[in-house]
Design a protein around this motif. Structure first.
Motif, mmCIF file in Angstrom:
data_model
loop_
_atom_site.group_PDB
_atom_site.id
_atom_site.type_symbol
_atom_site.label_atom_id
_atom_site.label_comp_id
_atom_site.label_asym_id
_atom_site.label_seq_id
_atom_site.Cartn_x
_atom_site.Cartn_y
_atom_site.Cartn_z
ATOM 1 N N LEU A 43 0.827 -1.210 0.000
ATOM 2 C CA LEU A 43 0.000 0.000 0.000
ATOM 3 C C LEU A 43 0.860 1.258 0.000
ATOM 4 C CD1 LEU A 43 -2.816 1.359 0.424
ATOM 5 C CD2 LEU A 43 -2.348 1.239 2.882
ATOM 6 N N PHE A 44 1.831 1.308 0.893
ATOM 7 C CA PHE A 44 2.684 2.488 1.001
ATOM 8 C C PHE A 44 3.530 2.663 -0.260
ATOM 9 C CE2 PHE A 44 0.949 2.936 4.870
ATOM 10 C CZ PHE A 44 1.594 2.464 6.005
ATOM 11 N N ALA A 45 3.990 1.544 -0.810
ATOM 12 C CA ALA A 45 4.831 1.647 -2.008
ATOM 13 C C ALA A 45 4.050 2.261 -3.164
ATOM 14 C CB ALA A 45 5.358 0.269 -2.404
ATOM 15 N N VAL A 46 2.797 1.927 -3.235
ATOM 16 C CA VAL A 46 1.975 2.470 -4.314
ATOM 17 C C VAL A 46 1.548 3.900 -4.004
ATOM 18 C CG1 VAL A 46 -0.261 2.244 -5.465
ATOM 19 C CG2 VAL A 46 1.177 0.227 -5.096
ATOM 20 N N LYS A 47 1.026 4.077 -2.795
ATOM 21 C CA LYS A 47 0.454 5.390 -2.462
ATOM 22 C C LYS A 47 1.511 6.474 -2.390
ATOM 23 C CE LYS A 47 -2.619 7.553 0.852
ATOM 24 N NZ LYS A 47 -3.197 7.534 2.177
ATOM 25 N N TYR A 48 2.705 6.121 -1.929
ATOM 26 C CA TYR A 48 3.728 7.141 -1.718
ATOM 27 C C TYR A 48 4.857 7.044 -2.730
ATOM 28 C CZ TYR A 48 1.157 7.624 2.592
ATOM 29 O OH TYR A 48 0.167 7.805 3.502
ATOM 30 N N ARG A 49 4.539 6.464 -3.894
ATOM 31 C CA ARG A 49 5.597 6.329 -4.889
ATOM 32 C C ARG A 49 6.101 7.705 -5.293
ATOM 33 N NH1 ARG A 49 0.826 5.569 -7.017
ATOM 34 N NH2 ARG A 49 0.204 6.634 -8.948
ATOM 35 N N ARG A 50 7.388 7.707 -5.621
ATOM 36 C CA ARG A 50 8.046 8.977 -5.934
ATOM 37 C C ARG A 50 7.464 9.555 -7.204
ATOM 38 N NH1 ARG A 50 14.263 8.398 -5.572
ATOM 39 N NH2 ARG A 50 13.536 7.856 -3.485
ATOM 40 N N ARG A 51 7.064 10.808 -7.145
ATOM 41 C CA ARG A 51 6.393 11.394 -8.300
ATOM 42 C C ARG A 51 7.292 12.307 -9.109
ATOM 43 N NH1 ARG A 51 2.520 9.957 -4.898
ATOM 44 N NH2 ARG A 51 0.632 9.075 -5.804
ATOM 45 N N GLU A 53 11.631 13.762 -9.403
ATOM 46 C CA GLU A 53 12.998 13.423 -9.057
ATOM 47 C C GLU A 53 13.463 14.019 -7.730
ATOM 48 O OE1 GLU A 53 14.661 11.095 -10.693
ATOM 49 O OE2 GLU A 53 16.017 11.363 -9.003
ATOM 50 N N ASP A 54 12.989 15.210 -7.421
ATOM 51 C CA ASP A 54 13.512 15.897 -6.241
ATOM 52 C C ASP A 54 12.709 15.669 -4.980
ATOM 53 O OD1 ASP A 54 14.364 18.857 -8.180
ATOM 54 O OD2 ASP A 54 15.317 16.897 -7.955
ATOM 55 N N GLU A 55 11.738 14.801 -5.086
ATOM 56 C CA GLU A 55 10.845 14.630 -3.934
ATOM 57 C C GLU A 55 11.564 13.950 -2.778
ATOM 58 O OE1 GLU A 55 7.820 11.627 -4.221
ATOM 59 O OE2 GLU A 55 6.264 13.096 -3.769
ATOM 60 N N VAL A 56 11.246 14.385 -1.551
ATOM 61 C CA VAL A 56 11.752 13.668 -0.385
ATOM 62 C C VAL A 56 10.565 13.288 0.480
ATOM 63 C CG1 VAL A 56 14.010 14.732 -0.281
ATOM 64 C CG2 VAL A 56 12.098 15.807 0.864
ATOM 65 N N GLY A 57 10.838 12.420 1.436
ATOM 66 C CA GLY A 57 9.777 11.957 2.313
ATOM 67 C C GLY A 57 9.463 12.958 3.409
ATOM 68 N N ALA A 58 8.410 12.648 4.149
ATOM 69 C CA ALA A 58 7.965 13.555 5.209
ATOM 70 C C ALA A 58 8.951 13.542 6.369
ATOM 71 C CB ALA A 58 6.585 13.132 5.698
ATOM 72 N N ALA A 59 8.925 14.622 7.144
ATOM 73 C CA ALA A 59 9.863 14.760 8.267
ATOM 74 C C ALA A 59 9.285 14.118 9.511
ATOM 75 C CB ALA A 59 10.156 16.231 8.508
ATOM 76 N N ILE A 60 9.226 12.807 9.515
ATOM 77 C CA ILE A 60 8.710 12.068 10.672
ATOM 78 C C ILE A 60 9.855 11.281 11.268
ATOM 79 C CG2 ILE A 60 7.054 10.322 11.435
ATOM 80 C CD1 ILE A 60 5.429 10.949 8.949
ATOM 81 N N HIS A 61 10.033 11.391 12.594
ATOM 82 C CA HIS A 61 11.146 10.689 13.201
ATOM 83 C C HIS A 61 10.741 9.525 14.079
ATOM 84 C CE1 HIS A 61 14.571 13.116 11.900
ATOM 85 N NE2 HIS A 61 13.651 14.052 11.775
ATOM 86 N N GLY A 62 9.507 9.520 14.515
ATOM 87 C CA GLY A 62 9.113 8.413 15.365
ATOM 88 C C GLY A 62 7.906 8.771 16.198
ATOM 89 N N SER A 63 7.512 7.818 17.025
ATOM 90 C CA SER A 63 6.359 8.054 17.887
ATOM 91 C C SER A 63 6.460 7.092 19.052
ATOM 92 C CB SER A 63 5.062 7.812 17.118
ATOM 93 O OG SER A 63 4.040 7.410 18.007
ATOM 94 N N SER B 337 9.044 9.022 0.021
ATOM 95 C CA SER B 337 9.016 9.194 -1.427
ATOM 96 C C SER B 337 9.630 7.923 -2.001
ATOM 97 C CB SER B 337 9.852 10.418 -1.820
ATOM 98 O OG SER B 337 10.062 10.414 -3.211
ATOM 99 N N VAL B 338 8.745 6.967 -2.318
ATOM 100 C CA VAL B 338 9.198 5.591 -2.526
ATOM 101 C C VAL B 338 9.610 5.341 -3.965
ATOM 102 C CG1 VAL B 338 8.547 3.177 -2.348
ATOM 103 C CG2 VAL B 338 7.704 4.821 -0.673
ATOM 104 N N SER B 339 10.820 4.826 -4.133
ATOM 105 C CA SER B 339 11.302 4.463 -5.462
ATOM 106 C C SER B 339 11.565 2.967 -5.486
ATOM 107 C CB SER B 339 12.574 5.249 -5.760
ATOM 108 O OG SER B 339 13.329 4.592 -6.730
ATOM 109 N N LEU B 340 11.048 2.280 -6.497
ATOM 110 C CA LEU B 340 11.138 0.820 -6.517
ATOM 111 C C LEU B 340 12.355 0.322 -7.273
ATOM 112 C CD1 LEU B 340 7.391 -0.123 -6.951
ATOM 113 C CD2 LEU B 340 8.778 -0.118 -4.888
ATOM 114 N N ASP B 341 13.514 0.931 -6.993
ATOM 115 C CA ASP B 341 14.733 0.387 -7.583
ATOM 116 C C ASP B 341 15.034 -0.970 -6.974
ATOM 117 O OD1 ASP B 341 15.616 3.702 -7.262
ATOM 118 O OD2 ASP B 341 15.497 2.700 -9.214
ATOM 119 N N SER B 342 15.908 -1.719 -7.641
ATOM 120 C CA SER B 342 16.124 -3.118 -7.235
ATOM 121 C C SER B 342 16.528 -3.279 -5.769
ATOM 122 C CB SER B 342 17.121 -3.805 -8.159
ATOM 123 O OG SER B 342 18.286 -3.045 -8.320
#
Lengths: 321, 533, 247
Positions: A43-51, A53-63, B337-342
């Motif tokens: 689910l996460f791989a699909v929903k949060y796939r990189r859209r 080139e310069d995109e980065v993930g959210a600034a979450i460190h833990g809970s 920001s998920v990339s599906l590289d190998s």
């Protein structure tokens, strides 16, 4: 090949359903968490796939809350598994009093079975349905393991000591017997069958066929031929402990310790007499190491047992020490 | 690659065989470990070939027994235990902490030579007729009854153990004493944490297996009687000594893979790990608790029920930190920001398969259930899920992730994705049926088996064929990349970490100037200071 | 896969630009370009700390190595306490005690050797203490050789020629198996120690050690002390079971 491929073993003992209960619980937990993780990852791989080139993930460190949640819940689940597993283990290794005893000797690469009434079997074990059966097992050479999948029981068979297992067969039939500890060339050939029969048929089977000595009778003959009777009798010149009603009683050793005189103690005293001498007796018994085989040891043990009137054997004695 | 880097800094055999550069030593290990992997795989192929049919018709029983023994010995001691530490650990640890090399470069080289020497002993044992005791060498079979080259194999394992000890020693001292200025413990990459935890296990556990195999060899030669009941010894004592190491050994195999997964999951989500300190402390917890559970291999041996209960409860406790890690990795991907590289595909494979493998371990920790499944294919399936589905996936993922850094080349990404898929499908087809066969009652180490197990075994062999293709492919495209691959930039993945700030391949001294670290090595988004310990 | 693109907004972990800084270490001299400074260390202090930590870690592995044998001893002595006591009485407490004193004194001479190097004492002094340690170590091995020979002539070597007159022959044979394994492994470590001492002695003779660099002496000293301590455990466990004095 395609006509016979079971995917689950049959339940042929009272114990089997106990064991399967744990199994299904654990299967459910495994399926749940595997699907949960796999599902979330996909689910996460699909929903949060990189859209881009310069995109980065959210600034979450833990809970901390989540960490506690997924520490405490697995902890509780595993403690349930532990308690359940331990309970079933206790049940599977505490033979009930009055269980029918059978001696088993494993040797490369066969199983020798000795019923108390004298019947002997090779690679087969006939048992009655509905009655607890306790196997007392030793090995002549290397470590083996007595395994009946349909009954869900197994115990290693180790040279130098006795191990025990017990079961109550619940369904007549012929079931696999496997050696489950690698023991050399013909390890996979050290197999046979356990045949459960209705009690009346079992009695009939016992009655017919090989009428050899009962182990106790054979043991009595050994007791005389090996010279045990010279000291272990009333009025002997070199007095040794009398063995009547000794099996199953508590004895006091020279060191002050008190132990139960069970099968292992008898066996050890024959092979290594100085190890656990009864208080008040001189350490002069010779060793019979190398002079008697495992089978003969079992016969001697059976003889000593037969000298105890029923009731002196400890009830519910632990099968393993 | 005209610029001077560690690969072209010195030519000729001597510059490689006498190198002190941790990066070159890592490649020496890569070559020898790969060789042993394929040897172990060859033994596996023979096993699966025989198990296609119920009868033992391909080879004799003795030969088959040698096949599974050698498969286990080679895979455990010569592949799984050294793999990630000696290849990726050696290469990356100095770079990840901003150092020029490990603390003891010559000891590092010595550890490789010791590994090779131990490997030679084992090869000699294999070529002169093999060993047939099982990789577990249970007594008294191994000391009194086996007619095979036990002593040579035992010595091979003894010698190689010192390679493991020296590697662990090197890593511990390096992490303690050679971190760059500002690189506090809680700014370290999680790969370094897991390698540190692994090193603790290596140095504490390996000496015990060393003395144990030495005693087995001594008993075989001198008939001393430590483990043989016919000579007054105790065969269960052997089992305790053996498993005291061999259980922590499985944590030597999995902790590094977990470290790799931590790195990959962060890099390919471009997001900081969720719960850094929890993951770091979990590595230590696994290493420590892992030393307290060995008795779960002896539940049916007749050991005291109460001892069994202690081992059972501790076995459940050691699973908790692994579960914590799996949840933290999954949470890392959330809103990344998920990339599906190998490399990420391998990490995903790890997450699924390690979860299953780890949970099936819980089946074995339940004493009452273990009675039934002990020494059956259920156990075989369980440990292959962890070792192959877990550790090898981690190793391959790490190789794919860091290959551009190590070689300076990019490999073919489509082929890499295809290989990852083959591995995943082949693996599951090989080992899932074994869970079923095991619960049905098929014992381990069986040359021939009753008919009703055949369908499951055929499926398993089919899966193994697919899996083997998945393993051969990387050899091909990695080698191809060395000659034809596009040159790699310093940071081909857009990842964070000191290793991505230096050229690919790196210069021999790694850093021309010592870096000064001002915050955690992975900072995908600005955040508050992680905190100085 | 563009390089440095988004990382302009999210800098990596290092300062921009990185600056070379001399490391500061707790203790230890900071001598630049000491001939013994290895290229991957920043200064002698770091190198010395790494070496000593490395030796401590190695000694931990040695504890585990001997530990396996101590475990076997524990199991079998618990199984036959009287047998072990009876077997132990045949060991010569005098020679065992003498060897214990010899090793304790050798640890003293070793410590003095380290001190000599640490205080830049003349090479003669350093070599003297190292040689004294070696002589004592050799004396220890000589006594052990005598003891082993004695066992051989009295049929106390486990195997087909083992003869035991007492009450617990099986336990006695197990005791002597462990005796030879444990003292044999210890003696092997002593021999290795002597080899290490020879090398260190030669280095001392060649004036390589002073207060700025004496790490090899220090780590050899750690190793030597460890081998001594193993014997301190072996002596009572093997020679003094049952609390007897006199052969």
């Amino acid at each position: 090949m395609f006509t016979n491929f079971p995917l689950f073993p049959q339940q042929a003992s009272v114990q089997a359903s106990q064991v399967d209960g744990i199994y299904f619980f654990m299967l459910a937990v495994t399926a749940f968490f595997s699907l949960l993780i796999a599902g979330l990852v996909v689910l996460f791989a699909v929903k949060y796939r990189r859209r881009h080139e310069d995109e980065v993930g959210a600034a979450i460190h833990g809970s901390l809350a989540l960490e506690l949640l997924w520490t405490v819940i697995p902890f509780l689940i595993t403690m349930v598994m532990f308690a359940w597993g331990a309970k079933v283990f206790f049940d599977l290794y505490r033979a009930p009093a009055g269980a029918m005893e059978v001696y088993v000797v494993g040797k490369q690469w066969m199983w020798k079975v000795q019923h108390m009434g004298g019947a002997r079997e090779i690679n087969e074990l006939h048992v009655p349905v509905g009655r607890p059966v306790k196997l007392i097992m030793g090995s002549e050479d290397v470590i083996h393991s007595f395994f009946i999948p349909a009954f869900r029981v197994k115990a290693d068979v180790i040279p130098g000591r006795y191990n025990m297992l017990w079961f109550t067969a619940s369904k007549p039939g012929r079931y696999h017997l496997f050696c489950a500890e690698y023991c050399g060339t013909k390890h996979s050939g050290m197999i046979g069958s356990v045949i459960a029969m209705e009690p009346t048929e079992f009695q009939a089977w016992l009655g017919g066929g090989n009428a050899s000595d009962t182990p106790a009778a054979a043991g009595e003959k050994l007791f005389q031929s090996q010279g045990c009777i010279a000291c272990h009798r009333q009025g002997a010149a070199l007095q040794a402990p009398l063995l009547t009603n000794k099996f199953g009683s508590t004895v006091t050793l020279q060191s002050g310790a008190r132990i139960v005189a069970d099968e292992s103690y008898i066996r050890e005293s024959i092979l290594n007499p100085q190890a656990k001498i009864v208080a008040g007796f001189p350490p002069i018994m010779p060793t019979f190491q190398g002079l008697v085989s495992e089978e003969q040891l079992m016969q001697l043990v059976a003889y000593v047992k037969s000298l105890s009137t029923p009731g002196t054997a400890p009830a519910g004695a632990p099968a393993n020490r | 690659m005209e610029t001077l880097n560690y690969l072209n800094n010195g030519h000729g055999l001597a510059s490689w065989l006498l190198t002190r550069d941790h990066k070159r030593i890592a490649l020496l290990y890569l070559a020898s470990i790969t060789g042993f992997f394929f040897l172990g795989g060859l033994f596996a192929f023979m096993i699966r070939l025989e198990l296609l049919t119920p009868a033992g018709d391909v080879m004799s029983s003795d030969t088959y027994n040698k096949m599974f023994t050698m498969h286990g010995v080679v895979m455990v001691f010569f592949f799984l235990i050294p793999s990630i530490p000696a290849v990726l650990g050696n290469f990356l640890i100095p770079i990840m902490i901003g150092a020029k090399d490990l603390a003891f470069p010559r000891i590092n080289l010595l550890s490789w030579y010791i590994y090779v020497l131990g490997g030679i002993f084992t090869l000699v044992a294999a070529l002169s007729g093999g060993v047939d005791t099982g990789w577990t060498f249970y007594t008294p079979y191994s000391t009194a009854a086996a007619n095979s080259h036990v002593i040579t194999a035992a010595l091979g394992i003894f010698i190689t153990g010192f390679s493991s000890i020296l590697t662990g020693l090197n890593f511990i001292v390096t992490v303690h004493r050679m971190r760059a200025p500002g690189l506090t413990w809680f700014r370290l990459p999680l790969f370094v944490w897991s390698m540190y935890a692994t090193s603790l296990v290596m140095i504490l556990g390996t000496p015990v297996i060393a003395i144990t195999v030495l005693l087995v060899a001594a008993e075989r030669v001198l008939h001393m009687g430590i483990f043989d009941p016919a000579l007054g010894g105790d065969p269960i004592l052997f089992q305790h000594l053996f498993w005291f190491y061999s259980h922590p050994a499985v944590y030597i195999m999995i902790l590094p893979a977990m470290g790799v997964i931590s790195e990959i999951v962060q890099a390919f989500s471009r997001k900081n790990i969720f719960g850094y300190s929890f993951v770091a402390f979990s590595s230590l917890a696994i290493a420590i608790i892992g030393f307290l559970v060995w008795g779960h291999h002896l539940f049916v041996s007749g050991q005291s029920v109460y001892a069994g209960m202690i081992f059972s409860i501790l076995s459940y406790l050691v699973a908790i930190p692994s579960a914590i890690k799996v949840f933290n990795w999954t949470a890392t991907i959330y809103k990344g920001s998920v990339s599906l590289d190998s490399p990420m595909l391998y990490a995903f494979g790890f997450l699924g398969l390690f979860t299953i493998g780890g949970l099936t371990g819980l089946f074995l920790a339940a004493m009452g259930l273990d009675i039934h499944v002990h020494d059956t294919y259920f156990v075989v399936a369980h440990f292959h899920y962890i070792m192959v589905g877990g550790a090898i996936m981690g190793y391959l993922g790490g190789l794919h992730y860091w290959w551009p850094k190590i070689s300076g080349r990019l490999y073919s990404e489509p082929w890499a994705k295809f290989a990852a898929l083959m591995v995943f499908v082949g693996f599951n087809l090989t080992f899932f049926p074994q869970f079923v066969a095991g619960y049905l009652g098929m014992p381990r180490r069986y040359h021939a088996y009753p008919d009703e197990f055949q369908v499951l075994n055929v499926a398993s062999t089919l899966g193994a064929s697919i899996l083997s293709v998945g393993y051969v492919l990387p050899m091909v495209y990695f080698t191809w990349s060395l000659f034809k691959g596009a040159p790699s930039p310093s940071d081909p993945w857009g990842a964070q970490g000191l290793e991505w700030e230096i050229p690919s391949p790196p210069p021999t001294e790694n850093f021309h100037v010592t870096p000064i670290v001002t915050h955690g090595t992975h900072q995908y988004a600005p955040s508050k200071e992680v905190g100085i310990v | 896969m563009s390089e440095g693109h988004w990382s302009e907004h999210y800098p990596g972990p290092t300062h921009q630009p990185p600056v070379h800084v001399d490391r500061v270490h707790a203790g230890g001299p900071d001598v630049a370009q000491h001939p013994k400074l290895q290229h991957h260390f920043d200064d002698m202090g770091q190198q010395a700390e790494a070496s000593t930590l490395g030796m401590w870690v190695f000694l931990v592995t040695e504890i585990m190595f001997f530990g396996g044998l101590f475990m076997c001893y524990l199991v079998y002595r618990t199984a036959s306490p009287e047998g072990f006591a009876e077997a132990s009485h045949h060991l010569n407490v005098f020679w065992g005690a003498a060897n214990t004193i010899v090793l304790i004194v050798s640890s003293l001479t070793m410590a003095l050797a380290v001190r000599a190097a640490q205080t830049s004492a003349p090479p003669k002094t350093q070599v003297f203490w190292i040689a004294a340690t070696m002589i004592l170590g050799a004396a220890f091995l000589g006594v052990k050789a005598i003891e082993y020979w004695d066992k051989f002539t009295h049929h106390l070597v486990p195997g087909p020629n083992f003869v035991w007159e007492g009450k617990h022959p099986a336990a006695a044979e197990m005791f002597y198996s462990l005796y030879f394994c444990m003292t044999g492994l210890h003696a092997l470590h002593m021999v290795i120690g002597l080899v290490i001492m020879t090398v260190v002695g030669i280095m001392a003779w060649r004036r390589q050690f002073d207060e700025n660099y004496y790490t090899p002496v220090e780590v050899s000293g750690l190793y030597w002390h460890f081998v001594d301590i193993v014997w301190i455990f072996l002596f009572p466990l093997l020679y003094l079971i049952g609390g007897h004095v006199g052969a």
